[in-house]
Scaffold this motif. Structure first.
Motif, PDB file in Angstrom:
ATOM      1  N   CYS A 256       1.897  -3.117 -10.958  1.00  0.00           N
ATOM      2  CA  CYS A 256       2.170  -2.387 -12.198  1.00  0.00           C
ATOM      3  C   CYS A 256       2.379  -3.435 -13.296  1.00  0.00           C
ATOM      4  O   CYS A 256       2.635  -4.605 -13.019  1.00  0.00           O
ATOM      5  CB  CYS A 256       3.394  -1.485 -12.045  1.00  0.00           C
ATOM      6  SG  CYS A 256       4.936  -2.345 -11.734  1.00  0.00           S
TER       7      CYS A 256
ATOM      8  N   CYS B   1       6.690  -3.265  -6.138  1.00  0.00           N
ATOM      9  CA  CYS B   1       7.720  -2.220  -6.231  1.00  0.00           C
ATOM     10  C   CYS B   1       7.300  -0.904  -5.586  1.00  0.00           C
ATOM     11  O   CYS B   1       8.124  -0.024  -5.386  1.00  0.00           O
ATOM     12  CB  CYS B   1       8.112  -1.985  -7.692  1.00  0.00           C
ATOM     13  SG  CYS B   1       6.835  -1.170  -8.685  1.00  0.00           S
ATOM     14  N   GLY B   2       6.027  -0.731  -5.282  1.00  0.00           N
ATOM     15  CA  GLY B   2       5.547   0.496  -4.655  1.00  0.00           C
ATOM     16  C   GLY B   2       5.213   1.601  -5.640  1.00  0.00           C
ATOM     17  O   GLY B   2       4.757   2.660  -5.252  1.00  0.00           O
ATOM     18  N   GLY B   3       5.406   1.363  -6.921  1.00  0.00           N
ATOM     19  CA  GLY B   3       5.074   2.365  -7.939  1.00  0.00           C
ATOM     20  C   GLY B   3       3.578   2.386  -8.213  1.00  0.00           C
ATOM     21  O   GLY B   3       2.787   1.727  -7.541  1.00  0.00           O
ATOM     22  N   GLY B   4       3.186   3.146  -9.217  1.00  0.00           N
ATOM     23  CA  GLY B   4       1.783   3.230  -9.590  1.00  0.00           C
ATOM     24  C   GLY B   4       1.291   1.921 -10.187  1.00  0.00           C
ATOM     25  O   GLY B   4       1.957   1.322 -11.025  1.00  0.00           O
ATOM     26  N   ALA B   5       0.132   1.474  -9.743  1.00  0.00           N
ATOM     27  CA  ALA B   5      -0.434   0.209 -10.225  1.00  0.00           C
ATOM     28  C   ALA B   5      -1.590   0.483 -11.170  1.00  0.00           C
ATOM     29  O   ALA B   5      -2.357   1.423 -10.972  1.00  0.00           O
ATOM     30  CB  ALA B   5      -0.905  -0.640  -9.057  1.00  0.00           C
TER      31      ALA B   5
ATOM     32  N   ASP C 273      -5.588  -0.992  -2.394  1.00  0.00           N
ATOM     33  CA  ASP C 273      -4.133  -0.832  -2.365  1.00  0.00           C
ATOM     34  C   ASP C 273      -3.683   0.576  -2.754  1.00  0.00           C
ATOM     35  O   ASP C 273      -2.497   0.800  -2.989  1.00  0.00           O
ATOM     36  CB  ASP C 273      -3.484  -1.864  -3.290  1.00  0.00           C
ATOM     37  CG  ASP C 273      -3.724  -3.299  -2.820  1.00  0.00           C
ATOM     38  OD1 ASP C 273      -4.185  -3.481  -1.676  1.00  0.00           O
ATOM     39  OD2 ASP C 273      -3.453  -4.226  -3.600  1.00  0.00           O
ATOM     40  N   SER C 274      -4.613   1.517  -2.832  1.00  0.00           N
ATOM     41  CA  SER C 274      -4.322   2.931  -3.139  1.00  0.00           C
ATOM     42  C   SER C 274      -3.550   3.101  -4.445  1.00  0.00           C
ATOM     43  O   SER C 274      -2.675   3.955  -4.550  1.00  0.00           O
ATOM     44  CB  SER C 274      -3.547   3.585  -1.993  1.00  0.00           C
ATOM     45  OG  SER C 274      -4.266   3.486  -0.802  1.00  0.00           O
ATOM     46  N   HIS C 275      -3.866   2.280  -5.420  1.00  0.00           N
ATOM     47  CA  HIS C 275      -3.238   2.345  -6.752  1.00  0.00           C
ATOM     48  C   HIS C 275      -1.717   2.267  -6.668  1.00  0.00           C
ATOM     49  O   HIS C 275      -1.008   2.901  -7.435  1.00  0.00           O
ATOM     50  CB  HIS C 275      -3.682   3.603  -7.514  1.00  0.00           C
ATOM     51  CG  HIS C 275      -5.121   3.550  -7.919  1.00  0.00           C
ATOM     52  ND1 HIS C 275      -5.529   3.047  -9.116  1.00  0.00           N
ATOM     53  CD2 HIS C 275      -6.250   3.911  -7.264  1.00  0.00           C
ATOM     54  CE1 HIS C 275      -6.836   3.114  -9.199  1.00  0.00           C
ATOM     55  NE2 HIS C 275      -7.304   3.638  -8.080  1.00  0.00           N
ATOM     56  N   ARG C 276      -1.203   1.494  -5.707  1.00  0.00           N
ATOM     57  CA  ARG C 276       0.240   1.280  -5.521  1.00  0.00           C
ATOM     58  C   ARG C 276       0.560  -0.185  -5.767  1.00  0.00           C
ATOM     59  O   ARG C 276      -0.138  -1.080  -5.278  1.00  0.00           O
ATOM     60  CB  ARG C 276       0.678   1.645  -4.102  1.00  0.00           C
ATOM     61  CG  ARG C 276       0.626   3.109  -3.815  1.00  0.00           C
ATOM     62  CD  ARG C 276       1.887   3.761  -4.357  1.00  0.00           C
ATOM     63  NE  ARG C 276       1.637   5.142  -4.681  1.00  0.00           N
ATOM     64  CZ  ARG C 276       2.035   5.750  -5.781  1.00  0.00           C
ATOM     65  NH1 ARG C 276       2.716   5.098  -6.694  1.00  0.00           N
ATOM     66  NH2 ARG C 276       1.786   7.001  -6.006  1.00  0.00           N
ATOM     67  N   CYS C 277       1.640  -0.432  -6.494  1.00  0.00           N
ATOM     68  CA  CYS C 277       2.085  -1.789  -6.786  1.00  0.00           C
ATOM     69  C   CYS C 277       2.540  -2.465  -5.490  1.00  0.00           C
ATOM     70  O   CYS C 277       3.324  -1.901  -4.724  1.00  0.00           O
ATOM     71  CB  CYS C 277       3.224  -1.769  -7.802  1.00  0.00           C
ATOM     72  SG  CYS C 277       3.890  -3.390  -8.193  1.00  0.00           S
TER      73      CYS C 277
END
Length: 153
Positions: free
Chosen positions: A104, A76-80, A69-73
């Motif tokens: 996240c 919400c699309g923020g950093g996971a 998931d490319s370290h994306r939540c």
């Protein structure tokens, strides 16, 4: 053609020098010896077919889910920095690729053990198992951009 492995530079040069591989991609630099000069190999192609045993599927661990998931939540699309089960395990959800997404901490706590339709959330993608092995994840593409066209995500 399919990616087999990531080699150390010394092994790659030995394969080229012995005629077992040809250089497909180079970054323009040359390796010089007393009597020979070889382009610095970035991507190689073996000259003979090599049988590759069937690879085991990649398990959905925290590291591999975050990489997929490319370290994306997923919410919400923020950093996971953690993972979440879309259908909570407490409600019978399984720990498998189609049920695990990166999240996240904030979204993970807000969702808790509820289903997405209960809180009015939707996923922007359908979670599925990645087609890459652990050695050829997104980290490898970030390490060497010339590899991206040879690695199927």
């Amino acid at each position: 053609m399919e990616p087999l492995c990531i080699l150390p530079l010394k092994r790659a040069v030995m394969l080229v020098m012995s005629g077992k591989a040809t250089v497909l991609e180079t970054d323009g630099r040359q390796l010089h010896a007393e009597h020979v000069s070889v382009p610095l190999p970035v991507v190689l192609c073996l000259t003979r077919y090599v049988h590759v045993p069937v690879r085991r599927p990649v398990p959905p661990t925290r590291r591999t889910v975050l990489a997929r998931d490319s370290h994306r939540c997923a919410y919400c699309g923020g950093g996971a920095d953690t993972v979440d089960h879309v259908h909570p395990r407490s409600r019978g959800g399984r720990h498998e690729w189609s049920n695990v997404v990166a999240a996240c901490v904030r979204c993970n706590h807000r969702k808790a053990d509820r289903l997405l339709h209960e809180i009015g959330w939707e996923l922007s993608f359908t979670p599925r198992a990645p087609r890459w092995s652990v050695a050829f994840g997104t980290a490898a593409t970030r390490a060497e951009p010339l590899w991206s066209q040879y690695l199927v995500a």
